[in-house]
Design a protein around this motif. Structure first.
Motif, PDB file in Angstrom:
ATOM      1  N   ILE A   1       0.771  -1.295   0.050  1.00 44.25           N
ATOM      2  CA  ILE A   1       0.010   0.044   0.099  1.00 44.25           C
ATOM      3  C   ILE A   1       0.885   1.319   0.061  1.00 44.25           C
ATOM      4  CG2 ILE A   1      -1.941  -1.227   0.963  1.00 44.25           C
ATOM      5  CD1 ILE A   1      -1.098   0.231   3.825  1.00 44.25           C
ATOM      6  N   SER A   2       2.164   1.198   0.028  1.00 43.28           N
ATOM      7  CA  SER A   2       3.073   2.406  -0.007  1.00 43.28           C
ATOM      8  C   SER A   2       2.749   3.206  -1.072  1.00 43.28           C
ATOM      9  CB  SER A   2       4.595   1.885   0.062  1.00 43.28           C
ATOM     10  OG  SER A   2       5.112   1.244  -0.869  1.00 43.28           O
ATOM     11  N   GLY A   3       2.430   2.695  -2.230  1.00 41.06           N
ATOM     12  CA  GLY A   3       2.379   3.324  -3.286  1.00 41.06           C
ATOM     13  C   GLY A   3       1.449   4.394  -3.375  1.00 41.06           C
ATOM     14  N   PHE A   4       0.144   4.119  -2.776  1.00 41.72           N
ATOM     15  CA  PHE A   4      -0.684   5.160  -2.430  1.00 41.72           C
ATOM     16  C   PHE A   4      -0.680   6.430  -1.700  1.00 41.72           C
ATOM     17  CE2 PHE A   4      -2.861   0.960  -2.798  1.00 41.72           C
ATOM     18  CZ  PHE A   4      -3.790   1.164  -4.157  1.00 41.72           C
ATOM     19  N   SER A   5       0.651   6.269  -1.081  1.00 44.43           N
ATOM     20  CA  SER A   5       1.009   7.401  -0.246  1.00 44.43           C
ATOM     21  C   SER A   5       1.986   8.397  -1.019  1.00 44.43           C
ATOM     22  CB  SER A   5       1.682   7.192   1.056  1.00 44.43           C
ATOM     23  OG  SER A   5       3.039   6.632   0.687  1.00 44.43           O
ATOM     24  N   SER A   6       2.211   7.880  -2.294  1.00 46.25           N
ATOM     25  CA  SER A   6       3.016   8.831  -3.373  1.00 46.25           C
ATOM     26  C   SER A   6       2.200  10.086  -3.776  1.00 46.25           C
ATOM     27  CB  SER A   6       3.497   8.036  -4.515  1.00 46.25           C
ATOM     28  OG  SER A   6       3.863   8.871  -5.646  1.00 46.25           O
ATOM     29  N   PRO A   7       3.338  11.262  -3.828  1.00 49.30           N
ATOM     30  CA  PRO A   7       2.650  12.384  -4.410  1.00 49.30           C
ATOM     31  C   PRO A   7       2.087  12.393  -5.726  1.00 49.30           C
ATOM     32  CG  PRO A   7       4.666  12.845  -3.142  1.00 49.30           C
ATOM     33  CD  PRO A   7       4.453  11.133  -3.272  1.00 49.30           C
ATOM     34  N   ALA A   8       2.710  11.411  -6.373  1.00 44.40           N
ATOM     35  CA  ALA A   8       2.264  11.186  -7.919  1.00 44.40           C
ATOM     36  C   ALA A   8       0.916  10.487  -7.850  1.00 44.40           C
ATOM     37  CB  ALA A   8       3.268  10.521  -8.812  1.00 44.40           C
ATOM     38  N   THR A   9       0.676   9.499  -7.253  1.00 47.10           N
ATOM     39  CA  THR A   9      -0.526   8.942  -7.191  1.00 47.10           C
ATOM     40  C   THR A   9      -1.737   9.763  -6.635  1.00 47.10           C
ATOM     41  OG1 THR A   9       0.483   6.862  -6.632  1.00 47.10           O
ATOM     42  CG2 THR A   9      -1.603   6.961  -6.351  1.00 47.10           C
ATOM     43  N   ALA A  10      -1.434  10.561  -5.739  1.00 46.21           N
ATOM     44  CA  ALA A  10      -2.342  11.451  -5.103  1.00 46.21           C
ATOM     45  C   ALA A  10      -2.690  12.440  -6.226  1.00 46.21           C
ATOM     46  CB  ALA A  10      -2.028  12.143  -3.879  1.00 46.21           C
ATOM     47  N   THR A  11      -1.657  13.153  -6.958  1.00 48.29           N
ATOM     48  CA  THR A  11      -1.993  14.115  -8.067  1.00 48.29           C
ATOM     49  C   THR A  11      -2.677  13.592  -9.152  1.00 48.29           C
ATOM     50  OG1 THR A  11       0.345  15.060  -7.493  1.00 48.29           O
ATOM     51  CG2 THR A  11      -0.723  15.479  -9.636  1.00 48.29           C
ATOM     52  N   VAL A  12      -2.652  12.344  -9.563  1.00 44.97           N
ATOM     53  CA  VAL A  12      -3.188  12.008 -10.606  1.00 44.97           C
ATOM     54  C   VAL A  12      -4.736  11.608 -10.205  1.00 44.97           C
ATOM     55  CG1 VAL A  12      -3.449   9.710 -12.038  1.00 44.97           C
ATOM     56  CG2 VAL A  12      -1.293  10.819 -11.870  1.00 44.97           C
ATOM     57  N   LEU A  13      -4.938  11.089  -9.041  1.00 45.36           N
ATOM     58  CA  LEU A  13      -6.461  10.846  -8.465  1.00 45.36           C
ATOM     59  C   LEU A  13      -6.976  12.149  -8.436  1.00 45.36           C
ATOM     60  CD1 LEU A  13      -8.383   8.818  -7.153  1.00 45.36           C
ATOM     61  CD2 LEU A  13      -7.326   9.296  -5.084  1.00 45.36           C
ATOM     62  N   ALA A  14      -6.287  13.165  -8.080  1.00 45.26           N
ATOM     63  CA  ALA A  14      -6.666  14.378  -7.739  1.00 45.26           C
ATOM     64  C   ALA A  14      -7.279  15.176  -8.998  1.00 45.26           C
ATOM     65  CB  ALA A  14      -5.931  15.467  -7.130  1.00 45.26           C
ATOM     66  N   MET A  15      -6.558  14.783 -10.038  1.00 43.26           N
ATOM     67  CA  MET A  15      -6.832  14.864 -11.529  1.00 43.26           C
ATOM     68  C   MET A  15      -8.059  14.431 -12.056  1.00 43.26           C
ATOM     69  SD  MET A  15      -5.208  17.935 -12.042  1.00 43.26           S
ATOM     70  CE  MET A  15      -5.317  18.246 -10.188  1.00 43.26           C
ATOM     71  N   LEU A  16      -8.023  13.157 -11.782  1.00 42.30           N
ATOM     72  CA  LEU A  16      -9.219  12.312 -12.477  1.00 42.30           C
ATOM     73  C   LEU A  16     -10.475  12.641 -11.952  1.00 42.30           C
ATOM     74  CD1 LEU A  16      -7.300   8.879 -12.780  1.00 42.30           C
ATOM     75  CD2 LEU A  16      -7.707  10.651 -14.602  1.00 42.30           C
ATOM     76  N   ILE A  17     -10.625  13.074 -10.656  1.00 42.71           N
ATOM     77  CA  ILE A  17     -11.974  13.516  -9.993  1.00 42.71           C
ATOM     78  C   ILE A  17     -12.422  14.503 -10.991  1.00 42.71           C
ATOM     79  CG2 ILE A  17     -13.203  14.218  -7.866  1.00 42.71           C
ATOM     80  CD1 ILE A  17     -11.030  12.715  -6.386  1.00 42.71           C
ATOM     81  N   PRO A  18     -11.847  15.692 -11.025  1.00 46.94           N
ATOM     82  CA  PRO A  18     -12.535  16.655 -11.963  1.00 46.94           C
ATOM     83  C   PRO A  18     -12.879  16.306 -13.239  1.00 46.94           C
ATOM     84  CG  PRO A  18     -10.623  17.707 -10.803  1.00 46.94           C
ATOM     85  CD  PRO A  18     -10.562  16.255 -10.643  1.00 46.94           C
ATOM     86  N   SER A  19     -12.064  15.474 -13.825  1.00 44.71           N
ATOM     87  CA  SER A  19     -12.186  14.898 -15.073  1.00 44.71           C
ATOM     88  C   SER A  19     -13.304  14.086 -15.248  1.00 44.71           C
ATOM     89  CB  SER A  19     -11.160  14.038 -15.666  1.00 44.71           C
ATOM     90  OG  SER A  19     -11.263  13.447 -16.808  1.00 44.71           O
ATOM     91  N   ALA A  20     -13.949  13.314 -14.349  1.00 44.70           N
ATOM     92  CA  ALA A  20     -15.097  12.604 -14.130  1.00 44.70           C
ATOM     93  C   ALA A  20     -16.162  13.481 -14.079  1.00 44.70           C
ATOM     94  CB  ALA A  20     -14.999  11.446 -13.018  1.00 44.70           C
ATOM     95  N   GLY A  21     -15.860  14.515 -13.117  1.00 45.67           N
ATOM     96  CA  GLY A  21     -16.905  15.348 -13.018  1.00 45.67           C
ATOM     97  C   GLY A  21     -17.483  16.344 -14.293  1.00 45.67           C
ATOM     98  N   ILE A  22     -16.279  16.472 -15.278  1.00 44.99           N
ATOM     99  CA  ILE A  22     -16.321  17.111 -16.484  1.00 44.99           C
ATOM    100  C   ILE A  22     -17.018  16.238 -17.478  1.00 44.99           C
ATOM    101  CG2 ILE A  22     -15.143  18.154 -18.508  1.00 44.99           C
ATOM    102  CD1 ILE A  22     -13.285  19.459 -16.259  1.00 44.99           C
ATOM    103  N   SER A  23     -16.690  15.092 -17.367  1.00 41.12           N
ATOM    104  CA  SER A  23     -17.647  14.181 -18.366  1.00 41.12           C
ATOM    105  C   SER A  23     -18.956  14.232 -17.932  1.00 41.12           C
ATOM    106  CB  SER A  23     -16.839  12.844 -17.882  1.00 41.12           C
ATOM    107  OG  SER A  23     -15.577  12.702 -18.582  1.00 41.12           O
TER     108      SER A  23
END
Length: 138
Positions: free
Chosen positions: A48-70
């Motif tokens: 589960i250590s990968g979930f604490s990565s800033p890159a993972t959090a950034t991608v997740l944070a960007m996919l949430i608005p993307s889903a909203g825009i969709s």
């Protein structure tokens, strides 16, 4: 190595066939590697250590608005307009993609641009006459 190779092979099959949703497949891979710890060497902490990565959090944070825009329908409208412009020409589809992403990328980090435009480009691929590569002989 054999166990990890089999998990990777299973992952490739599941990703290609989409027998399970992609997100379920990704979580199943992590769970499989952790459950098979004696053979894989992946502890629960490492799993589960990968979930604490800033890159993972950034991608997740960007996919949430993307889903909203969709969900607003804007993606479908933009995708249809780009598909109408591009027609059945792969070159025009590429030009439309670069034309949509390029100017925005000059001012914004590429990660949010990709996250927002992935659904648009998917819509172009689904709307365009070349969907499935059938007309190109691929």
């Amino acid at each position: 190595m054999v166990v990890v190779g089999l998990v990777v092979l299973g992952a490739v099959v599941l990703f290609v066939t989409e027998w399970l949703p992609v997100d379920v497949t990704a979580i199943a891979i992590v769970v499989s590697l952790v459950v098979l710890e004696p053979w894989t060497g992946i502890s629960p902490t490492e799993g589960i250590s990968g979930f604490s990565s800033p890159a993972t959090a950034t991608v997740l944070a960007m996919l949430i608005p993307s889903a909203g825009i969709s969900r607003t329908g804007l993606v479908q409208i933009l995708g249809r307009r780009i598909a109408a412009f591009a027609g059945d020409s792969l070159d025009r589809q590429l030009l439309a993609t670069v034309g949509a992403a390029g100017p925005v990328s000059a001012f914004v980090n590429n990660t949010p641009v990709v996250a927002v435009l992935v659904p648009v480009i998917s819509e172009v691929a689904n709307e365009g006459p070349t969907a499935g590569w059938g007309s190109t002989g691929w």
